[in-house]
Write a protein that holds these residues in place. Structure first.
Motif, PDB file in Angstrom:
ATOM      1  N   LYS A  19       0.831  -1.221   0.000  1.00  0.00           N
ATOM      2  CA  LYS A  19       0.000   0.000   0.000  1.00  0.00           C
ATOM      3  C   LYS A  19       0.864   1.270   0.000  1.00  0.00           C
ATOM      4  O   LYS A  19       0.388   2.360  -0.312  1.00  0.00           O
ATOM      5  CB  LYS A  19      -0.927   0.009   1.205  1.00  0.00           C
ATOM      6  CG  LYS A  19      -1.965  -1.104   1.175  1.00  0.00           C
ATOM      7  CD  LYS A  19      -2.941  -0.915   2.317  1.00  0.00           C
ATOM      8  CE  LYS A  19      -3.821  -2.137   2.477  1.00  0.00           C
ATOM      9  NZ  LYS A  19      -4.519  -2.136   3.756  1.00  0.00           N
ATOM     10  N   ASP A 149      -6.292   0.936  11.231  1.00  0.00           N
ATOM     11  CA  ASP A 149      -7.733   0.691  11.220  1.00  0.00           C
ATOM     12  C   ASP A 149      -8.023  -0.710  11.756  1.00  0.00           C
ATOM     13  O   ASP A 149      -7.128  -1.527  11.900  1.00  0.00           O
ATOM     14  CB  ASP A 149      -8.267   0.776   9.782  1.00  0.00           C
ATOM     15  CG  ASP A 149      -8.268   2.209   9.256  1.00  0.00           C
ATOM     16  OD1 ASP A 149      -8.369   3.132  10.082  1.00  0.00           O
ATOM     17  OD2 ASP A 149      -8.162   2.375   8.037  1.00  0.00           O
ATOM     18  N   THR A 165      -5.853   3.895   5.601  1.00  0.00           N
ATOM     19  CA  THR A 165      -6.017   4.015   4.142  1.00  0.00           C
ATOM     20  C   THR A 165      -5.056   5.064   3.582  1.00  0.00           C
ATOM     21  O   THR A 165      -4.670   6.002   4.292  1.00  0.00           O
ATOM     22  CB  THR A 165      -7.446   4.472   3.810  1.00  0.00           C
ATOM     23  OG1 THR A 165      -7.657   5.732   4.452  1.00  0.00           O
ATOM     24  CG2 THR A 165      -8.493   3.461   4.260  1.00  0.00           C
TER      25      THR A 165
END
Ligand code: PMT
Length: 405
Positions: A19, A149, A165
């Motif tokens: 990510k 998260d 995110t």
């Protein structure tokens, strides 16, 4: 906002490393110059080529690259921000302990730029006291933490520990690199509980850890202020803050009476003893002499004294630590002590006030709306309070008085 800003993007060895590639792409799209650094562990999860192709420069991995003889200091010195995505438990531990074992940890120790870490790991590791202690240490030093998260984790597990995110991470970068709205201000913060001597070894004390005051110091520094901490505790001092160690209410009063007249903002988060022994015995009181009678007298109300002589343009922030009638008591202190703002915490509620890493407060201002901040880390409490301080100062058209910056 990120145009031309130099961001060192550290990537460590966790499954969420993939990510980081998306975070890199978004930062470059926003105009940032991204310098990627990968640890050995990260190379198990993503290829250098992928990150090099999307970043502004090729990936660096080694302290021993002949083309750049001293990358361990150069990268950190030239950065506007160091961002670590994901930050493993190992990286957090090494950073908190000050260990420089590879290019990324060297860069983190050699930089004076703001640092954001984005932890990601399994829930059991995230909740481990060692990891939480390391994070608390880093937060106290002014490091920004983007909490993970809850959700699906590697191996089919679920829980807290999933990397935030890319949107949240980039938003935090924009916030941290955003306007330095306290630039040029001198902020004086009191922190910790006073200790009033009974004899040579015993004191009247309270449970204040100083964490809330140090969070204010770190937040004000991050916003560009010059900060002086008047402190009774020995926590790691946020980098750049001046420190005035004190122990008793009388010493704290002397330090504040000296510093406050020229300060732009004073935050009184210390827990000052309301009573002290009239006289401290010189030696240790012996128990064979029977139970001693300790006569107490009131201490000076430091904050009320500051409120009585508050210079024009100064913003004076007090706290109210209550166990009942929170708002009524806080409103009364706001008025009586001539404050601009009072931060009321119900210290009987779970996770609130003394010693915790978290707090929950109601912020009251003279002639303004109350703002409730639910349970969150003490840095976020400081941020919310200083947001209102800046709003009040902007409304007053207060000017910058600090010439020492
Ligand atoms: O240090 P931590 O463990 O992080 O905990 C944070 C905290 C609970 C100490 C902090 O959030 C807090 O509430 N600080 C103020 C504690 C307190 O003394 O509250 P008070 O309601 O008794 O006093 C009101 C205000 O007057 C405070 O700003 C206090 O600093 C000030 N005061 C009080 C007595 C005195 N003699 N002189 C003062 O200046």
């Amino acid at each position: 906002m990120l145009s031309g800003r130099r961001i060192v993007l550290g990537v460590t060895g966790g499954i969420a490393a993939y990510k980081a590639v998306e975070v890199c792409r978004r930062l470059v799209d926003a105009g940032a110059h991204v310098v990627p650094v990968m640890t050995k562990g990260a190379e198990h999860f993503i290829g250098r080529t992928t990150l090099s192709a999307l970043a502004s420069e090729p990936v660096q991995t080694s302290l021993w690259d002949e083309a750049s003889p001293i990358p361990h200091t150069k990268l950190g010195q030239g950065a506007d921000l160091v961002l670590v995505v994901p930050a493993t438990a190992r990286l957090l531990g090494a950073y908190a302990a000050g260990l420089s074992t590879d290019l990324l940890t060297n860069t983190l120790l050699a930089t004076r730029a703001p640092v954001i870490v984005c932890p990601a790991m399994h829930t059991e590791m995230w909740e481990h006291p060692a990891v939480q202690d390391n994070l608390a240490t880093l937060r106290r030093r002014g490091v920004h933490v983007v909490e993970p998260d809850e959700g699906r984790l590697a191996g089919g597990d679920a829980g807290k520990g999933r990397l935030a995110t890319p949107e949240r991470i980039v938003a935090e970068v924009e916030r941290v690199l955003g306007p330095r709205d306290m630039q040029g201000l001198h902020v004086v913060v009191s922190a910790g509980g006073t200790r009033e001597p009974i004899d040579a070894v015993r004191v009247v004390a309270n449970r204040s850890s100083g964490k809330q005051g140090y969070a204010f110091a770190a937040e004000a520094l991050g916003r560009g202020a010059r900060v002086t901490l008047v402190s009774t505790v020995e926590l790691p001092v946020p980098s750049g803050a001046a420190i005035r160690p004190v122990e008793t209410a009388a010493q704290m009063q002397a330090a504040l009476d000296e510093l406050a007249p020229t300060a732009d903002v004073v935050v009184m988060s210390a827990a000052v003893a309301d009573f002290r022994p009239v006289a401290a015995a010189t030696g240790k009181i012996k128990k064979d002499a029977g139970v001693p009678e300790i006569v107490l007298e009131p201490t000076p109300d430091i904050l009320a004294g500051l409120g009585a002589v508050k210079p024009a343009g100064q913003t004076l922030v007090g706290f109210a630590a209550e166990t009942s009638d929170l708002i009524a008591n806080a409103e009364s202190k706001l008025r009586r002590k001539n404050l601009d703002l009072i931060v009321a915490n119900d210290v009987s509620a779970p996770g609130v006030g003394f010693q915790h890493d978290t707090n929950a407060v109601t912020i009251l201002r003279a002639g303004g709306e109350a703002v409730i901040v639910s349970l969150t880390d003490k840095r976020a409490i400081a941020r919310a309070v200083l947001d209102i301080v800046c709003e009040i100062r902007a409304g007053q058209g207060s000017s910058v008085t600090d010439t020492a910056v």
